[in-house]
Every structure is written in C-alpha cells, then in structure tokens.
Design a protein around this motif. Structure first.
Motif, PDB file in Angstrom:
ATOM      1  N   ALA A 197     -55.203 -31.308-101.531  1.00 53.92           N
ATOM      2  CA  ALA A 197     -54.804 -30.236-102.681  1.00 53.92           C
ATOM      3  C   ALA A 197     -53.466 -29.728-101.984  1.00 53.92           C
ATOM      4  O   ALA A 197     -52.882 -29.497-100.631  1.00 53.92           O
ATOM      5  CB  ALA A 197     -55.905 -29.256-102.738  1.00 53.92           C
ATOM      6  N   PRO A 254     -50.737 -25.852-103.185  1.00 50.58           N
ATOM      7  CA  PRO A 254     -50.564 -24.753-104.303  1.00 50.58           C
ATOM      8  C   PRO A 254     -49.670 -25.161-105.349  1.00 50.58           C
ATOM      9  O   PRO A 254     -48.604 -25.935-105.089  1.00 50.58           O
ATOM     10  CB  PRO A 254     -50.228 -23.820-103.308  1.00 50.58           C
ATOM     11  CG  PRO A 254     -49.675 -24.465-102.064  1.00 50.58           C
ATOM     12  CD  PRO A 254     -50.109 -25.426-102.051  1.00 50.58           C
ATOM     13  N   ALA A 255     -49.452 -24.594-106.535  1.00 47.95           N
ATOM     14  CA  ALA A 255     -48.565 -24.694-107.408  1.00 47.95           C
ATOM     15  C   ALA A 255     -47.348 -24.169-106.983  1.00 47.95           C
ATOM     16  O   ALA A 255     -46.991 -23.457-106.097  1.00 47.95           O
ATOM     17  CB  ALA A 255     -49.071 -23.738-108.732  1.00 47.95           C
ATOM     18  N   ARG A 305     -50.462 -32.276-115.034  1.00 49.08           N
ATOM     19  CA  ARG A 305     -51.147 -31.315-114.189  1.00 49.08           C
ATOM     20  C   ARG A 305     -50.376 -30.824-112.779  1.00 49.08           C
ATOM     21  O   ARG A 305     -50.606 -29.939-112.202  1.00 49.08           O
ATOM     22  CB  ARG A 305     -52.200 -31.778-113.646  1.00 49.08           C
ATOM     23  CG  ARG A 305     -52.963 -32.364-114.700  1.00 49.08           C
ATOM     24  CD  ARG A 305     -54.118 -33.100-114.442  1.00 49.08           C
ATOM     25  NE  ARG A 305     -55.187 -33.783-115.279  1.00 49.08           N
ATOM     26  CZ  ARG A 305     -56.255 -34.593-115.259  1.00 49.08           C
ATOM     27  NH1 ARG A 305     -56.392 -34.736-113.850  1.00 49.08           N
ATOM     28  NH2 ARG A 305     -56.892 -34.923-116.236  1.00 49.08           N
ATOM     29  N   ILE A 327     -52.550 -30.293-107.626  1.00 48.29           N
ATOM     30  CA  ILE A 327     -52.413 -28.854-107.501  1.00 48.29           C
ATOM     31  C   ILE A 327     -53.608 -28.089-107.755  1.00 48.29           C
ATOM     32  O   ILE A 327     -54.477 -28.576-108.693  1.00 48.29           O
ATOM     33  CB  ILE A 327     -51.364 -28.392-108.558  1.00 48.29           C
ATOM     34  CG1 ILE A 327     -49.979 -29.059-108.280  1.00 48.29           C
ATOM     35  CG2 ILE A 327     -51.525 -26.717-108.906  1.00 48.29           C
ATOM     36  CD1 ILE A 327     -49.552 -28.592-107.245  1.00 48.29           C
ATOM     37  N   GLU A 328     -54.226 -27.256-106.812  1.00 44.90           N
ATOM     38  CA  GLU A 328     -55.550 -26.625-107.076  1.00 44.90           C
ATOM     39  C   GLU A 328     -54.977 -24.999-107.254  1.00 44.90           C
ATOM     40  O   GLU A 328     -54.495 -24.298-106.260  1.00 44.90           O
ATOM     41  CB  GLU A 328     -56.085 -26.943-105.764  1.00 44.90           C
ATOM     42  CG  GLU A 328     -57.497 -26.307-105.489  1.00 44.90           C
ATOM     43  CD  GLU A 328     -58.336 -26.676-104.462  1.00 44.90           C
ATOM     44  OE1 GLU A 328     -59.303 -27.511-104.794  1.00 44.90           O
ATOM     45  OE2 GLU A 328     -57.882 -26.656-103.202  1.00 44.90           O
ATOM     46  N   ARG A 329     -55.751 -24.626-108.118  1.00 41.01           N
ATOM     47  CA  ARG A 329     -55.574 -23.138-108.450  1.00 41.01           C
ATOM     48  C   ARG A 329     -56.006 -21.953-107.201  1.00 41.01           C
ATOM     49  O   ARG A 329     -55.116 -21.402-106.931  1.00 41.01           O
ATOM     50  CB  ARG A 329     -56.350 -22.488-109.567  1.00 41.01           C
ATOM     51  CG  ARG A 329     -56.098 -21.050-110.124  1.00 41.01           C
ATOM     52  CD  ARG A 329     -57.070 -20.866-111.099  1.00 41.01           C
ATOM     53  NE  ARG A 329     -56.664 -21.691-112.242  1.00 41.01           N
ATOM     54  CZ  ARG A 329     -57.189 -21.625-113.430  1.00 41.01           C
ATOM     55  NH1 ARG A 329     -58.109 -20.836-113.744  1.00 41.01           N
ATOM     56  NH2 ARG A 329     -57.000 -22.735-114.443  1.00 41.01           N
ATOM     57  N   ASP A 330     -56.811 -22.225-106.642  1.00 43.00           N
ATOM     58  CA  ASP A 330     -57.201 -21.342-105.341  1.00 43.00           C
ATOM     59  C   ASP A 330     -57.136 -22.172-104.086  1.00 43.00           C
ATOM     60  O   ASP A 330     -58.146 -22.329-103.366  1.00 43.00           O
ATOM     61  CB  ASP A 330     -58.887 -20.879-105.438  1.00 43.00           C
ATOM     62  CG  ASP A 330     -58.680 -19.554-107.057  1.00 43.00           C
ATOM     63  OD1 ASP A 330     -57.739 -18.955-107.110  1.00 43.00           O
ATOM     64  OD2 ASP A 330     -59.958 -19.867-107.284  1.00 43.00           O
ATOM     65  N   PHE A 331     -55.979 -22.773-104.056  1.00 47.94           N
ATOM     66  CA  PHE A 331     -55.599 -23.475-102.899  1.00 47.94           C
ATOM     67  C   PHE A 331     -56.128 -23.120-101.480  1.00 47.94           C
ATOM     68  O   PHE A 331     -55.723 -22.052-101.293  1.00 47.94           O
ATOM     69  CB  PHE A 331     -54.368 -24.037-102.961  1.00 47.94           C
ATOM     70  CG  PHE A 331     -53.926 -24.760-101.531  1.00 47.94           C
ATOM     71  CD1 PHE A 331     -54.276 -26.072-101.466  1.00 47.94           C
ATOM     72  CD2 PHE A 331     -53.135 -24.232-100.646  1.00 47.94           C
ATOM     73  CE1 PHE A 331     -53.997 -26.780-100.417  1.00 47.94           C
ATOM     74  CE2 PHE A 331     -52.626 -24.885 -99.497  1.00 47.94           C
ATOM     75  CZ  PHE A 331     -53.077 -26.221 -99.084  1.00 47.94           C
TER      76      PHE A 331
END
Length: 121
Positions: free
Chosen positions: A11, A13-14, A42, A58-62
């Motif tokens: 994973a 972060p954005a 994505r 990408i993971e929102r709450d990385f």
C-alpha cells in the motif's frame, strides 16, 4: 494447486506515485509496467524485474507495512546495499537467516523490504 506467485501488493498514500517511481525504477532498477485502465484510475503503480512484480496500491488510511514485507532476491548484495545507501536509504543487515546474506530497508513511504542473496548460488 498453486503454480507460482503472481505479484505482491504493497500500500501507499495518495499522491506518492512520483516518489515510488523514482525509487522502484531509479534506485531498485525495476521497470514500471502499465496498469489496466480501470485499475489505473485508482492510482498507484506497478513494477517488474524479471518475473518479479510489485504492485503499489493507494490506500486511504495508509500505514506502512512494518513487519509484513516482500523478500527480494538480489545478486551482488553488497553492491546493491551500497546503491541504496548512495540514494539515501537506510540498510539494516540481519545475519539471522542461515545460508543467506540479507538486509532490510524501506521504500519512500515506509514499507519494509527484505533483500537477500543465497551464499551458495
């Protein structure tokens, strides 16, 4: 029956794609491979070296992987470690795996990576 490992996904972060590209291609020497358009929307990026693929999604709450990690087999491990160090990455040697030289490092977003080379082959 399992035939092979297709890829490992980590994973990120954005907005980290440029840093990931610089590291995985420029430092590790991997090649970026295109994501299918529906998945490219994505974010993230995919990389390959020989048959090895790493996918960074990408993971929102990385939160970076601190224990879980891919083990990447390398050749000329001392040279490889020096390459990472020259690019500002920390290298932590670990002699705990019999028959191997290995070290741990982190990618630019903090994911743990293991690099190892068998002593005889």
């Amino acid at each position: 029956m399992i035939a092979a490992l297709d890829h490992v996904q980590l994973a990120a972060p954005a907005g980290s794609e440029d840093a990931l590209r610089a590291y995985y291609t420029g430092v590790l020497g991997m090649t970026e491979i295109p994501k299918p358009p529906v998945l490219a929307a994505r974010g993230g990026c995919w990389f390959q070296a020989g048959p090895v693929q790493l996918h960074l999604g990408i993971e929102r709450d990385f939160r970076p992987a601190r224990k879980a990690h891919p083990g990447l087999r390398v050749t000329a491990i001392e040279t490889f470690a020096a390459r990472l160090t020259a690019h500002g990455a920390e290298v932590h040697w670990d002699g705990g795996l019999p028959g191997h030289r290995r070290f741990y490092s982190e990618d630019p977003v903090g994911n743990r990576l293991e690099f190892l080379e068998p002593l005889n082959g």
